[in-house]
Design a protein around this motif. Structure first.
Motif, PDB file in Angstrom:
ATOM      1  N   ARG A  62     -53.563 -19.814  84.224  1.00 13.45           N
ATOM      2  CA  ARG A  62     -53.943 -21.130  84.758  1.00 13.45           C
ATOM      3  C   ARG A  62     -55.142 -21.689  84.007  1.00 13.45           C
ATOM      4  O   ARG A  62     -55.182 -22.861  83.666  1.00 13.45           O
ATOM      5  N   LEU A  63     -56.133 -20.820  83.712  1.00 13.41           N
ATOM      6  CA  LEU A  63     -57.314 -21.240  82.977  1.00 13.41           C
ATOM      7  C   LEU A  63     -56.929 -21.719  81.579  1.00 13.41           C
ATOM      8  O   LEU A  63     -57.363 -22.784  81.132  1.00 13.41           O
ATOM      9  N   THR A  66     -55.293 -25.082  81.714  1.00 10.70           N
ATOM     10  CA  THR A  66     -56.269 -26.149  81.942  1.00 10.70           C
ATOM     11  C   THR A  66     -56.994 -26.481  80.658  1.00 10.70           C
ATOM     12  O   THR A  66     -57.190 -27.659  80.319  1.00 10.70           O
ATOM     13  N   ALA A  69     -54.756 -28.434  78.404  1.00 10.84           N
ATOM     14  CA  ALA A  69     -54.567 -29.808  78.869  1.00 10.84           C
ATOM     15  C   ALA A  69     -55.766 -30.681  78.481  1.00 10.84           C
ATOM     16  O   ALA A  69     -55.605 -31.860  78.185  1.00 10.84           O
ATOM     17  N   ILE A  70     -56.968 -30.092  78.445  1.00 12.31           N
ATOM     18  CA  ILE A  70     -58.163 -30.841  78.087  1.00 12.31           C
ATOM     19  C   ILE A  70     -58.152 -31.183  76.606  1.00 12.31           C
ATOM     20  O   ILE A  70     -58.532 -32.267  76.205  1.00 12.31           O
TER      21      ILE A  70
END
Length: 71
Positions: A62-63, A66, A69-70
């Motif tokens: 998940r990290l 994220t 995605a950034i």
């Protein structure tokens, strides 16, 4: 050479492995100007072999998602 077991695409683990490799290769008294990483044995994620004692990576996945995605 640093081998990753299990294989990973986790940036945190890749950076740690690169640091270990650089620390092993470092020799005092030499003037280093460049360094590089040459990945080997690359596979698509879905073809990566599983290991018997592989840890649960749900939180780390998940990290990494994220962070991707950034960027």
């Amino acid at each position: 050479m640093v081998t990753l077991h299990p294989m990973t695409n986790d940036s945190i683990e890749l950076i740690a492995a690169a640091r270990r490799g650089a620390e092993e290769a470092w020799r005092d008294g030499y003037a280093y100007t460049k360094a590089g990483i040459m990945p080997d044995d690359l596979l698509p994620e879905d073809e990566r072999p599983s290991t018997l004692f592989e840890a649960d990576t749900t939180k780390r996945d998940r990290l990494m998602g994220t962070i991707d995605a950034i960027n």
